[in-house]
Design a protein around this motif. Sequence first.
Motif, PDB file in Angstrom:
ATOM      1  N   SER A 197       0.988  -1.091   0.198  1.00  0.00           N
ATOM      2  CA  SER A 197       0.197   0.164  -0.081  1.00  0.00           C
ATOM      3  C   SER A 197       0.896   1.329   0.021  1.00  0.00           C
ATOM      4  O   SER A 197       0.232   2.334  -0.457  1.00  0.00           O
ATOM      5  N   GLY A 198       2.245   1.343   0.407  1.00  0.00           N
ATOM      6  CA  GLY A 198       2.881   2.317   0.551  1.00  0.00           C
ATOM      7  C   GLY A 198       3.476   2.653  -0.972  1.00  0.00           C
ATOM      8  O   GLY A 198       4.142   3.818  -0.710  1.00  0.00           O
ATOM      9  N   ALA A 199       3.523   1.899  -1.835  1.00  0.00           N
ATOM     10  CA  ALA A 199       3.948   2.019  -3.140  1.00  0.00           C
ATOM     11  C   ALA A 199       3.313   3.311  -3.825  1.00  0.00           C
ATOM     12  O   ALA A 199       1.937   3.431  -3.837  1.00  0.00           O
ATOM     13  N   LEU A 200       3.810   4.187  -4.566  1.00  0.00           N
ATOM     14  CA  LEU A 200       3.254   5.128  -5.336  1.00  0.00           C
ATOM     15  C   LEU A 200       2.639   4.606  -6.621  1.00  0.00           C
ATOM     16  O   LEU A 200       3.179   3.767  -7.504  1.00  0.00           O
ATOM     17  N   TRP A 201       1.588   5.343  -7.216  1.00  0.00           N
ATOM     18  CA  TRP A 201       1.283   4.940  -8.509  1.00  0.00           C
ATOM     19  C   TRP A 201       2.148   5.339  -9.581  1.00  0.00           C
ATOM     20  O   TRP A 201       2.331   4.645 -10.352  1.00  0.00           O
ATOM     21  N   SER A 202       2.901   6.361  -9.380  1.00  0.00           N
ATOM     22  CA  SER A 202       3.928   6.603 -10.503  1.00  0.00           C
ATOM     23  C   SER A 202       4.971   5.480 -10.498  1.00  0.00           C
ATOM     24  O   SER A 202       5.565   4.878 -11.661  1.00  0.00           O
ATOM     25  N   THR A 203       5.595   4.739  -9.345  1.00  0.00           N
ATOM     26  CA  THR A 203       6.108   3.857  -9.427  1.00  0.00           C
ATOM     27  C   THR A 203       5.710   2.475  -9.966  1.00  0.00           C
ATOM     28  O   THR A 203       6.316   1.742 -10.684  1.00  0.00           O
ATOM     29  N   LEU A 204       4.385   2.320  -9.544  1.00  0.00           N
ATOM     30  CA  LEU A 204       3.699   1.045 -10.198  1.00  0.00           C
ATOM     31  C   LEU A 204       3.986   1.071 -11.725  1.00  0.00           C
ATOM     32  O   LEU A 204       3.892   0.378 -12.603  1.00  0.00           O
ATOM     33  N   VAL A 205       3.210   2.145 -12.348  1.00  0.00           N
ATOM     34  CA  VAL A 205       3.130   2.530 -13.726  1.00  0.00           C
ATOM     35  C   VAL A 205       4.537   2.409 -14.483  1.00  0.00           C
ATOM     36  O   VAL A 205       4.803   1.920 -15.598  1.00  0.00           O
ATOM     37  N   ARG A 206       5.549   2.779 -13.863  1.00  0.00           N
ATOM     38  CA  ARG A 206       6.898   2.766 -14.184  1.00  0.00           C
ATOM     39  C   ARG A 206       7.467   1.256 -14.457  1.00  0.00           C
ATOM     40  O   ARG A 206       8.151   0.968 -15.251  1.00  0.00           O
ATOM     41  N   ALA A 207       6.746   0.441 -13.529  1.00  0.00           N
ATOM     42  CA  ALA A 207       7.143  -0.997 -13.725  1.00  0.00           C
ATOM     43  C   ALA A 207       6.536  -1.887 -14.345  1.00  0.00           C
ATOM     44  O   ALA A 207       6.968  -2.800 -15.160  1.00  0.00           O
ATOM     45  N   THR A 208       5.068  -1.348 -14.684  1.00  0.00           N
ATOM     46  CA  THR A 208       4.356  -2.045 -15.794  1.00  0.00           C
ATOM     47  C   THR A 208       4.559  -1.786 -17.027  1.00  0.00           C
ATOM     48  O   THR A 208       4.444  -2.578 -18.275  1.00  0.00           O
ATOM     49  N   LEU A 209       4.904  -0.523 -17.327  1.00  0.00           N
ATOM     50  CA  LEU A 209       5.145  -0.061 -18.767  1.00  0.00           C
ATOM     51  C   LEU A 209       5.899  -0.951 -19.532  1.00  0.00           C
ATOM     52  O   LEU A 209       5.745  -1.170 -20.771  1.00  0.00           O
ATOM     53  N   PRO A 210       7.118  -1.385 -19.105  1.00  0.00           N
ATOM     54  CA  PRO A 210       8.155  -2.095 -19.733  1.00  0.00           C
ATOM     55  C   PRO A 210       7.593  -3.358 -20.403  1.00  0.00           C
ATOM     56  O   PRO A 210       7.931  -4.057 -21.120  1.00  0.00           O
ATOM     57  N   LEU A 211       6.626  -3.854 -19.467  1.00  0.00           N
ATOM     58  CA  LEU A 211       5.757  -4.945 -19.891  1.00  0.00           C
ATOM     59  C   LEU A 211       4.488  -4.692 -20.955  1.00  0.00           C
ATOM     60  O   LEU A 211       4.035  -5.932 -21.082  1.00  0.00           O
ATOM     61  N   GLY A 212       4.674  -3.584 -21.282  1.00  0.00           N
ATOM     62  CA  GLY A 212       3.403  -3.283 -22.264  1.00  0.00           C
ATOM     63  C   GLY A 212       2.093  -3.095 -21.538  1.00  0.00           C
ATOM     64  O   GLY A 212       1.029  -3.334 -22.243  1.00  0.00           O
ATOM     65  N   LEU A 213       1.924  -3.048 -20.054  1.00  0.00           N
ATOM     66  CA  LEU A 213       0.897  -3.027 -19.170  1.00  0.00           C
ATOM     67  C   LEU A 213       0.649  -1.730 -18.565  1.00  0.00           C
ATOM     68  O   LEU A 213       1.525  -0.973 -18.248  1.00  0.00           O
ATOM     69  N   THR A 214      -0.679  -1.628 -18.014  1.00  0.00           N
ATOM     70  CA  THR A 214      -0.766  -0.393 -17.073  1.00  0.00           C
ATOM     71  C   THR A 214      -1.920  -0.625 -16.307  1.00  0.00           C
ATOM     72  O   THR A 214      -2.816  -1.484 -16.775  1.00  0.00           O
ATOM     73  N   PRO A 215      -2.162   0.067 -15.163  1.00  0.00           N
ATOM     74  CA  PRO A 215      -3.342  -0.080 -14.632  1.00  0.00           C
ATOM     75  C   PRO A 215      -4.443   0.725 -15.203  1.00  0.00           C
ATOM     76  O   PRO A 215      -3.934   1.638 -16.046  1.00  0.00           O
ATOM     77  N   PRO A 216      -5.819   0.152 -15.246  1.00  0.00           N
ATOM     78  CA  PRO A 216      -6.743   1.242 -16.020  1.00  0.00           C
ATOM     79  C   PRO A 216      -6.888   2.571 -15.289  1.00  0.00           C
ATOM     80  O   PRO A 216      -7.389   3.318 -16.271  1.00  0.00           O
ATOM     81  N   ALA A 217      -7.045   2.747 -14.198  1.00  0.00           N
ATOM     82  CA  ALA A 217      -7.629   4.202 -13.522  1.00  0.00           C
ATOM     83  C   ALA A 217      -6.389   4.514 -12.995  1.00  0.00           C
ATOM     84  O   ALA A 217      -5.781   4.026 -12.160  1.00  0.00           O
ATOM     85  N   PHE A 218      -6.342   5.932 -12.898  1.00  0.00           N
ATOM     86  CA  PHE A 218      -5.512   6.719 -12.056  1.00  0.00           C
ATOM     87  C   PHE A 218      -6.128   8.148 -11.746  1.00  0.00           C
ATOM     88  O   PHE A 218      -7.333   8.618 -12.216  1.00  0.00           O
ATOM     89  N   THR A 219      -5.584   8.676 -10.750  1.00  0.00           N
ATOM     90  CA  THR A 219      -5.851  10.012 -10.330  1.00  0.00           C
ATOM     91  C   THR A 219      -4.985  10.799 -11.145  1.00  0.00           C
ATOM     92  O   THR A 219      -3.823  10.388 -11.607  1.00  0.00           O
ATOM     93  N   ASP A 220      -5.291  12.097 -11.274  1.00  0.00           N
ATOM     94  CA  ASP A 220      -4.413  12.997 -12.352  1.00  0.00           C
ATOM     95  C   ASP A 220      -2.781  12.987 -11.466  1.00  0.00           C
ATOM     96  O   ASP A 220      -2.033  13.461 -12.334  1.00  0.00           O
ATOM     97  N   TYR A 221      -2.776  12.905 -10.313  1.00  0.00           N
ATOM     98  CA  TYR A 221      -1.423  13.337  -9.853  1.00  0.00           C
ATOM     99  C   TYR A 221      -0.979  11.909  -9.435  1.00  0.00           C
ATOM    100  O   TYR A 221      -1.892  11.113  -8.327  1.00  0.00           O
ATOM    101  N   LEU A 222       0.123  11.238 -10.058  1.00  0.00           N
ATOM    102  CA  LEU A 222       0.503   9.915  -9.703  1.00  0.00           C
ATOM    103  C   LEU A 222       1.493   9.826  -8.390  1.00  0.00           C
ATOM    104  O   LEU A 222       1.852   8.562  -7.784  1.00  0.00           O
ATOM    105  N   GLU A 223       1.807  10.890  -7.776  1.00  0.00           N
ATOM    106  CA  GLU A 223       2.567  10.868  -6.579  1.00  0.00           C
ATOM    107  C   GLU A 223       2.155  10.491  -5.126  1.00  0.00           C
ATOM    108  O   GLU A 223       2.039  11.025  -4.096  1.00  0.00           O
ATOM    109  N   LEU A 224       1.009   9.596  -5.259  1.00  0.00           N
ATOM    110  CA  LEU A 224       0.044   9.549  -4.088  1.00  0.00           C
ATOM    111  C   LEU A 224       0.237   7.736  -3.959  1.00  0.00           C
ATOM    112  O   LEU A 224       0.665   7.153  -4.866  1.00  0.00           O
ATOM    113  N   SER A 225      -0.048   7.252  -2.959  1.00  0.00           N
ATOM    114  CA  SER A 225       0.037   5.889  -2.535  1.00  0.00           C
ATOM    115  C   SER A 225      -1.009   5.214  -2.823  1.00  0.00           C
ATOM    116  O   SER A 225      -2.201   5.564  -2.898  1.00  0.00           O
TER     117      SER A 225
END
Length: 463
Positions: free
Chosen positions: A121-149
Amino acid sequence: MTRPHRPSRQPEPGATRRAAHAFDAVPPLDGELCFDEAALEAASTDFGGLIHRRPAAVLKPGSAEDVATMVRYCRERGLRVAGRGQGHSTQGQAQVPAGLVIDLGTLNSIEIRDDTATVQSGALWSTLVRATLPLGLTPPAFTDYLELSIGGTLSAGGLGGQIGHYGTQVANVLELQVVTGEGEITTCSPTLRPDLFRAALGGLGQCAIITRATIPLVPAPQSVRFYTLTCPSVEALTAQQAELIEDGRFDYLAGQVQSPSPEGWTYVIEAAAYDATSMDDARLLADLGHHTAVEAQDLDYFDFLNRIAPLVETLRSIGEWQRPHPWYDSLLPASSVNGVVTETLANLKAAALGASAVILLYPILTAKCTTPLPALPDAELAYLFSLLKTASPGADSAEEMVAANRVQYDTTVDAGGRWYPIGSVPLTPADWEHHFGAFWNEFKAARHRYDPDGILTPGQRIF
């Protein structure tokens, strides 16, 4: 005249020192229990900068077991506890006077398997999307500011411009690991302890502390065609947004009311089509009739998602990000949105917003929001209307802004709306019961079942 802002400070230092003695017999932990000034001060405030409540200790957990151990420990001693992600709330929601704040930022692991991500739960959405994009994947829904946990936005609801296709962030969770108010680590999902799952997602930390979430992933686009459409009025903006969210032609749809110029307010729709190019402009824009101007740009997908970050850095550099932020976020039914927004803007002076304020206005298809929380208006189409204020020099004081938020809240309720509860509004227990509406009895039952001593997240002031 602007009065100097004085954050509410409680309890007195002696009470904090006395409470700290309650932590003399803590069992071994994987992480660290902190009593140093820096840790206590950081946990004593939040992004809002309005409330200052000093805890007795801060836990930086090394595991979910640490969280469970300390919740049990505090329960036995009558101490209150709150989990904290990035502290982006604005009214002391994650603060605990003379209690324990759990800084979940140290729980930040990410595991990606096939088309899911299991994220602490402490991971940031920006960190998560940086981890998924090299695999061609993304979470489907975001808030507009990614530096939230992850845990922070899932505890609130998570609203963003993809809501027309995917709903809220909490509508895109497969499973949670949580620690209840009894100090039990448990897993919940739509089929496993569904009552806890429903109460934890968007539940403001009242029944459990989220420690891990499993989130579905979808194929990621490579690029984004991002359009800015200017509309002549509130009515034109909401009518155009209603058409666009219903036909689903854009992958992202949001909007802003920009600060008044000599000619008045400016009404802007932000719309994005994934993997589109200028060749798609005619298809996407030709039949639109409510706007007066269009601008378009092509962005890398991550740069599109993260486009607020440069603005935040600018605000930090000039000191605006560090000032008090008495934000107000509301959810209005389509039937009343034009009247409420028009009247609000007509009476709104620049001093009531501050120099770096943002006003958001964008549509929500409530059928896409498949969890009972966050509480939404009883309407097929609703609108987020947010007054993201900053107590800048020369603006109204933070206290005056909070008082204005309370008036705006009453207007929202009278119009059949709901509050999105991350902002700064003083609510009574009766307000909260009305806010949760038809879900109130189930939510209250879950609170008594999973936090029977009522130790979790007192800063929300719900119970």
